[in-house]
Scaffold this active site. Structure first.
Site, PDB file in Angstrom:
ATOM      1  N   ARG A 154      84.286  44.678  32.704  1.00 38.75           N
ATOM      2  CA  ARG A 154      84.818  46.041  32.552  1.00 38.75           C
ATOM      3  C   ARG A 154      85.217  46.354  31.117  1.00 38.75           C
ATOM      4  O   ARG A 154      85.037  47.487  30.668  1.00 38.75           O
ATOM      5  CB  ARG A 154      85.919  46.300  33.577  1.00 38.75           C
ATOM      6  CG  ARG A 154      87.293  45.977  33.234  1.00 38.75           C
ATOM      7  CD  ARG A 154      88.114  45.666  34.467  1.00 38.75           C
ATOM      8  NE  ARG A 154      87.791  44.341  34.960  1.00 38.75           N
ATOM      9  CZ  ARG A 154      87.233  44.090  36.140  1.00 38.75           C
ATOM     10  NH1 ARG A 154      86.945  45.052  36.968  1.00 38.75           N
ATOM     11  NH2 ARG A 154      86.967  42.857  36.488  1.00 38.75           N
ATOM     12  N   THR A 155      85.710  45.370  30.384  1.00 41.74           N
ATOM     13  CA  THR A 155      86.144  45.681  29.014  1.00 41.74           C
ATOM     14  C   THR A 155      84.944  46.072  28.159  1.00 41.74           C
ATOM     15  O   THR A 155      84.942  47.092  27.473  1.00 41.74           O
ATOM     16  CB  THR A 155      86.881  44.480  28.388  1.00 41.74           C
ATOM     17  OG1 THR A 155      87.976  44.137  29.224  1.00 41.74           O
ATOM     18  CG2 THR A 155      87.396  44.803  27.004  1.00 41.74           C
ATOM     19  N   ARG A 194      85.966  40.261  21.438  1.00 42.62           N
ATOM     20  CA  ARG A 194      86.677  39.437  22.425  1.00 42.62           C
ATOM     21  C   ARG A 194      86.334  37.988  22.116  1.00 42.62           C
ATOM     22  O   ARG A 194      85.179  37.652  21.851  1.00 42.62           O
ATOM     23  CB  ARG A 194      86.253  39.761  23.852  1.00 42.62           C
ATOM     24  CG  ARG A 194      86.731  38.661  24.804  1.00 42.62           C
ATOM     25  CD  ARG A 194      86.627  39.028  26.227  1.00 42.62           C
ATOM     26  NE  ARG A 194      87.645  40.002  26.556  1.00 42.62           N
ATOM     27  CZ  ARG A 194      88.071  40.201  27.803  1.00 42.62           C
ATOM     28  NH1 ARG A 194      87.588  39.514  28.799  1.00 42.62           N
ATOM     29  NH2 ARG A 194      88.977  41.112  28.047  1.00 42.62           N
ATOM     30  N   HIS A 239      95.699  41.871  24.283  1.00 37.52           N
ATOM     31  CA  HIS A 239      94.600  42.722  24.747  1.00 37.52           C
ATOM     32  C   HIS A 239      95.155  44.150  24.689  1.00 37.52           C
ATOM     33  O   HIS A 239      95.435  44.769  25.710  1.00 37.52           O
ATOM     34  CB  HIS A 239      94.228  42.305  26.181  1.00 37.52           C
ATOM     35  CG  HIS A 239      92.946  42.902  26.682  1.00 37.52           C
ATOM     36  ND1 HIS A 239      92.176  43.775  25.945  1.00 37.52           N
ATOM     37  CD2 HIS A 239      92.312  42.747  27.868  1.00 37.52           C
ATOM     38  CE1 HIS A 239      91.123  44.127  26.667  1.00 37.52           C
ATOM     39  NE2 HIS A 239      91.182  43.515  27.831  1.00 37.52           N
ATOM     40  N   LYS A 282      74.823  27.797  15.563  1.00 38.53           N
ATOM     41  CA  LYS A 282      74.392  26.984  14.418  1.00 38.53           C
ATOM     42  C   LYS A 282      75.585  26.551  13.573  1.00 38.53           C
ATOM     43  O   LYS A 282      75.423  25.959  12.517  1.00 38.53           O
ATOM     44  CB  LYS A 282      73.419  27.787  13.538  1.00 38.53           C
ATOM     45  CG  LYS A 282      72.146  28.209  14.250  1.00 38.53           C
ATOM     46  CD  LYS A 282      71.308  29.090  13.326  1.00 38.53           C
ATOM     47  CE  LYS A 282      70.170  29.737  14.097  1.00 38.53           C
ATOM     48  NZ  LYS A 282      69.599  30.870  13.360  1.00 38.53           N
TER      49      LYS A 282
END
Lengths: 147, 305
Positions: free
Chosen positions: B53-54, B103, B131, B82
């Site tokens: 949802r975010t 995120r 958040h 890498k």
């Protein structure tokens, strides 16, 4: 009987009133292990202020106030004497700067500073008890948790 | 209170005026959800851990305002595998976009990205830390459902020890003189440092183990999931897992205006039979992700002032 058994110095820096057992940590923090200066340390002296204390004397070297203030993380009760010509030229208590970086690692294993090549940054969170807060992960630590 | 080019990393970086400003712009977005004010702007979404949802609500917010998106939802396909540092990844990607949404599974990652990038960075969750856009959408939902945000009686229920959303929301709410009720098993109490902060700010609060004790007093019930992975001893989890299930028959004494919120996904904390009561508000809450994120993106890009 005089409290001090570590001999007096003519020129240099004396770090006094370090909470007993923290002296070696202070030497580590100030990177004095690799120094060529004469350094003497005494442990477990009686002190009316902090019970038992450690003391460090560094000959012919004058540490800066900024360097010395970082000691507050380990030994917030420490006092500094700058000795010139066998006399105390300056005396002050260590005080943790409001912000400091790179001296110690964040204790949170999932903090970005523990996983990327980046300097730790802390802000003073509270004075008594002395707590600091990681600028990145925002976790708050009591000063001794950072050792 | 100029938002242009500002990073949105932690709810604690936002003043009361900042929060009120974002809420005001979000209301505007709610009334007029499809606009072209971000035409020609590009948002990069760097999702180093999965999220539905975010990520989708951020992307929807940008598209509905006429902007473009690029990015990844799976770091395995990037140069991170890498060994590229987050600092370098952000430094490089900022050249391709006007705003970055990140995120990451490590706490502090968004703050570090913001130091690396010249374009504004929005934190969409950094480990167990912050958040902020979730907190903002929770505040928006509370205000929307009650017609005000000040002087409300709010219960937080479930995992209050580890619940990031609860910690941030509690801090933000403390700007608006709430009365708080913390309902949790003993092992999952709200942390001591938050209780200490509330006392310092003279916020009224009490702790409970049974939601029924406060049901008739509250305007908002904020439920959270008790997560199995938080328990070192699974036997402890088994003891509490079914203790905090909200059922329709528990809502009899609730005030008419009482609304139930939940950051979702729910597992079994709220029975399905609650969904069709007048108290259920969690799907509306999820929908509010769009106006609030539209507001934040357009403010940091200077399209709203």
């Amino acid at each position: 009987m005089r409290a001090y058994k570590v001999y007096a110095i003519e020129e240099g820096t004396v770090i006094d009133h370090i909470e007993s057992g923290k002296g070696t940590k202070v030497i580590e923090l100030l990177n004095l292990k690799d120094s060529t200066d004469i350094i003497s340390m005494g442990m477990n002296f009686e002190s009316s202020q902090v019970g038992k204390k450690d003391i460090i004397k560094i000959e012919n070297r004058f540490l800066t106030k900024d360097e010395l203030n970082t000691i507050a993380i380990i030994a917030p009760t420490a006092t500094i004497n700058i000795i010139k010509k066998a006399k105390v030229a300056e005396k002050f208590k260590v005080e943790l700067p409001d912000e400091f970086q790179g001296i110690i690692k964040c204790r949170n294993p999932t903090c970005i500073t523990r996983n990327e090549p980046v300097k730790s940054k802390f802000k003073k969170f509270s004075e008594s008890p002395l707590k600091v807060r990681c600028k990145y992960c925002e976790k708050v630590f009591i000063h001794f948790e950072l050792l | 209170m100029n938002f242009k080019k500002r990073d949105i990393i932690s709810i604690e970086d936002l003043s009361k005026d900042d929060i009120l400003k974002i809420l005001k712009v979000a209301k505007k977005m709610e009334k007029n959800p499809v606009q072209n004010i971000l035409k020609g702007k590009i948002m990069a979404t760097l999702f180093f851990e999965p999220s539905t949802r975010t990520r989708l609500s951020f992307e929807s917010s940008m598209k509905r305002l006429g902007g473009e998106i690029l990015g990844f939802g799976n770091p395995k396909i990037t140069s991170v595998t890498k060994g590229e540092t987050l600092w370098d990844t952000t430094k490089m990607i900022q050249a391709y976009c006007d705003v970055i949404v990140i995120r990451h599974y490590l706490e502090g990652a968004a703050r570090l990205s913001a130091e690396s990038a010249d374009v504004p960075v929005i934190n969409a969750g950094d480990g167990s830390n912050q958040h902020p856009t979730q907190t903002m959408l929770d505040l928006f939902t509370i205000e929307q459902s009650q017609g005000k945000i000040k002087d409300l009686h709010i219960a937080m229920c479930g995992d209050l020890k580890y619940g990031r959303t609860v910690h941030s929301l509690t801090k933000a709410l403390s700007l608006f003189n709430p009365t708080l009720y913390f309902v949790s098993p003993d092992t999952l109490r709200i942390p001591g440092y938050i209780r200490h902060e509330l006392r310092t700010k003279k916020i009224k609060f009490s702790e409970h183990t049974d939601i029924n004790e406060v049901m008739n007093k509250i305007d908002i019930l904020y439920a959270t999931r008790i997560q199995k992975e938080r328990f070192p001893d699974l036997a402890d989890y088994e003891k509490v897992k079914n203790t905090y299930i909200l059922k329709k028959n528990m809502l009899g004494g609730a005030k008419d205006n009482m609304k139930i919120m939940h950051p979702l996904p729910r597992v079994n904390e709220i029975d399905n039979d609650v969904d069709d009561t007048k108290h259920a508000y969690y799907f509306q809450q999820a929908a509010n992700a769009v106006p609030i994120r539209q507001a934040i993106i357009s403010l940091v890009l200077g399209a709203e002032k």
